[in-house]
Design an enzyme around this catalytic site. Structure first.
Site, PDB file in Angstrom:
ATOM      1  N   ARG A  34     -40.325 -49.998  -0.350  1.00 13.66           N
ATOM      2  CA  ARG A  34     -42.080 -49.645  -1.096  1.00 13.66           C
ATOM      3  C   ARG A  34     -42.810 -50.371  -0.723  1.00 13.66           C
ATOM      4  O   ARG A  34     -44.244 -50.037  -0.174  1.00 13.66           O
ATOM      5  CB  ARG A  34     -41.669 -50.058  -2.545  1.00 13.66           C
ATOM      6  N   GLU A 178     -25.542 -49.312 -16.436  1.00  9.58           N
ATOM      7  CA  GLU A 178     -25.686 -48.651 -15.207  1.00  9.58           C
ATOM      8  C   GLU A 178     -24.799 -47.375 -14.366  1.00  9.58           C
ATOM      9  O   GLU A 178     -24.387 -47.834 -13.467  1.00  9.58           O
ATOM     10  CB  GLU A 178     -26.710 -49.029 -14.575  1.00  9.58           C
ATOM     11  N   LYS A 220     -27.386 -47.591 -19.770  1.00  7.02           N
ATOM     12  CA  LYS A 220     -29.274 -47.119 -18.538  1.00  7.02           C
ATOM     13  C   LYS A 220     -28.908 -46.285 -18.474  1.00  7.02           C
ATOM     14  O   LYS A 220     -27.986 -45.998 -16.753  1.00  7.02           O
ATOM     15  CB  LYS A 220     -29.638 -47.654 -17.558  1.00  7.02           C
ATOM     16  N   GLY A 262     -34.927 -42.725 -11.874  1.00  2.98           N
ATOM     17  CA  GLY A 262     -33.800 -41.549 -11.339  1.00  2.98           C
ATOM     18  C   GLY A 262     -34.756 -41.091  -9.288  1.00  2.98           C
ATOM     19  O   GLY A 262     -33.921 -39.547  -8.807  1.00  2.98           O
ATOM     20  N   GLY A 263     -36.119 -41.134  -9.446  1.00  6.43           N
ATOM     21  CA  GLY A 263     -36.475 -39.755  -8.297  1.00  6.43           C
ATOM     22  C   GLY A 263     -38.106 -39.101  -9.250  1.00  6.43           C
ATOM     23  O   GLY A 263     -38.243 -38.265  -8.204  1.00  6.43           O
ATOM     24  N   ARG A 291     -39.091 -46.780 -10.112  1.00  8.90           N
ATOM     25  CA  ARG A 291     -40.351 -46.159  -9.404  1.00  8.90           C
ATOM     26  C   ARG A 291     -41.271 -45.980 -10.970  1.00  8.90           C
ATOM     27  O   ARG A 291     -42.847 -45.322 -10.326  1.00  8.90           O
ATOM     28  CB  ARG A 291     -39.882 -44.858  -8.520  1.00  8.90           C
TER      29      ARG A 291
HETATM   30  P1  13P Z   1     -35.896 -45.629 -10.979  1.00 12.32           P
HETATM   31  O1  13P Z   1     -36.327 -45.828 -11.959  1.00 12.32           O
HETATM   32  O2  13P Z   1     -36.436 -46.042  -9.899  1.00 12.32           O
HETATM   33  O3  13P Z   1     -34.524 -45.240 -10.704  1.00 12.32           O
HETATM   34  O4  13P Z   1     -35.062 -47.065 -10.561  1.00 12.32           O
HETATM   35  C1  13P Z   1     -34.060 -48.373 -12.286  1.00 12.32           C
HETATM   36  C2  13P Z   1     -33.124 -48.814 -11.640  1.00 12.32           C
HETATM   37  O5  13P Z   1     -33.224 -50.172 -12.113  1.00 12.32           O
HETATM   38  C3  13P Z   1     -32.015 -48.529 -10.600  1.00 12.32           C
HETATM   39  O6  13P Z   1     -30.970 -49.252 -10.542  1.00 12.32           O
END
Ligand code: 13P
Length: 338
Positions: A34, A178, A220, A262-263, A291
């Site tokens: 990043r 998650e 999540k 997630g992108g 992100r």
């Molecule tokens: P993103 O929202 O960038 O997908 O990241 C969330 C996250 O914690 C992934 O484990």
């Protein structure tokens, strides 16, 4: 307070109808990537400055109720010497910790992955709690192909998530569970829906077997989306597909569902959350974006002290717009007005 009371207190502090979670738990290799995008070297000092910037954003606690940190951040302090978990809680943002150790190939299931980090987890959690963490996060990852995830992959990943979640709850730490079905690929939204249903069904089945208290966890998940190389779907279609699967698989006892991004772009992630909340469900439907909250912050910051206010304004803007999306009151025109 006994363990159950501590778990309930953490849920009370993290779950309401307008706030969400900031995922700032990038591992060393991920934050390096990043920072490289803004030509910044990743050092202990730059990582600490960046995470201080995030947590010191004035007013952030109005929209953000929890922050997921990486192990190193628990031991770092801001310029005034205040430990970063305390900086977060000063804004009524509950500090939490990513406890998994990333993925590896799953033996016996080519193409599937499995997450490492169960060894010594209970001991590590005790230390994290001493350092201020009140919740944890563990991510299992499911790539979609014609044959993945396999039945073994579905089962093995659910088993890890449940083992982790129960270990956390026994120590009074709220688990964020998650299971992430990845966006990579050219599969359509129907295929993502089928896989997400299988994944969530397997996860809740094994959570039950481990005796995980659903009231004391946060889920999540991914949204149900077409693959990145397929097409971009309208928010209404994504919302309907996502909630169809959730109604079939997620018990109403789970207090809060906090999506990963997630992108998706920041704007897509907010618009999709908004459409989801316009339909709604028996759970809080919120964010745990990494992100989609941080991309504009990094772009504004560029690693320069003189850009800190602009970077914090960028974070506050995304947090505020997502808070509006929680109420189903976001509109794309707000992106330019704000
Ligand atoms: P993103 O929202 O960038 O997908 O990241 C969330 C996250 O914690 C992934 O484990």
């Amino acid at each position: 307070m006994n363990t159950d009371q501590r778990l309930q207190q953490t849920i009370n502090d993290m779950v309401d109808d307008r706030r969400g979670i900031l995922a700032a738990d990038e591992s060393a290799p991920t934050i390096k990537k990043r920072f490289a995008a803004i030509n910044l070297e990743s050092t202990e000092a730059t990582r600490s400055s960046y995470r201080s910037l995030l947590l010191e954003t004035p007013g952030l606690g109005e929209y953000i109720s929890g922050v997921i940190l990486f192990e190193e951040t628990l031991t770092q302090a801001n310029a005034a010497g205040t430990p970063l978990p305390a900086v977060a809680w000063h804004q009524k943002i509950v500090p939490g910790i990513k406890v998994d150790k990333g993925t590896e190939a799953l033996a016996g299931a080519p193409g599937d992955l499995i997450t490492k980090g169960l060894d010594g987890l209970a001991d590590r959690l005790v230390t994290y709690v001493e350092q201020g963490a009140r919740f944890a996060k563990w991510r299992e990852v499911y790539p979609i192909t014609d044959i993945n995830p396999t039945p073994l992959g579905l089962h093995a990943n659910a088993e890890r998530l449940a083992h982790y979640a129960k270990t956390c709850q026994e120590l009074g730490v709220v688990p964020i569970v998650e299971p992430e079905v990845l966006m990579d690929g050219n599969h359509d939204i129907a295929r993502c829906a089928v896989v997400t249903e299988q994944v969530l069904h397997a996860v809740f089945n094994v959570l039950l077997r481990y005796g995980v208290t659903l009231e004391h966890m946060i889920l999540k998940p991914n949204m149900v989306l077409p693959g990145k190389d397929c097409r971009i779907a309208p928010p209404e279609e994504i919302a309907e597909a996502t909630l169809n699967i959730f109604r079939r698989t997620i018990p109403a006892a789970v207090p809060s569902i906090n999506f990963l991004s997630g992108g998706q772009t920041p704007e897509e992630a907010t618009a999709n959350l908004n459409a989801i909340n316009q339909i709604g469900g028996p759970w809080q439907l919120s964010i745990s974006y990494g992100r989609a909250l941080q991309q504009p912050v990094l772009q504004a910051w560029q690693g320069k002290a003189e850009n800190i206010s602009a970077a914090q304004a960028a974070l506050l803007k995304r947090a505020r717009l997502n808070s509006l999306a929680r109420l189903g009151k976001y509109a794309a025109v707000m992106e330019t007005k704000a």
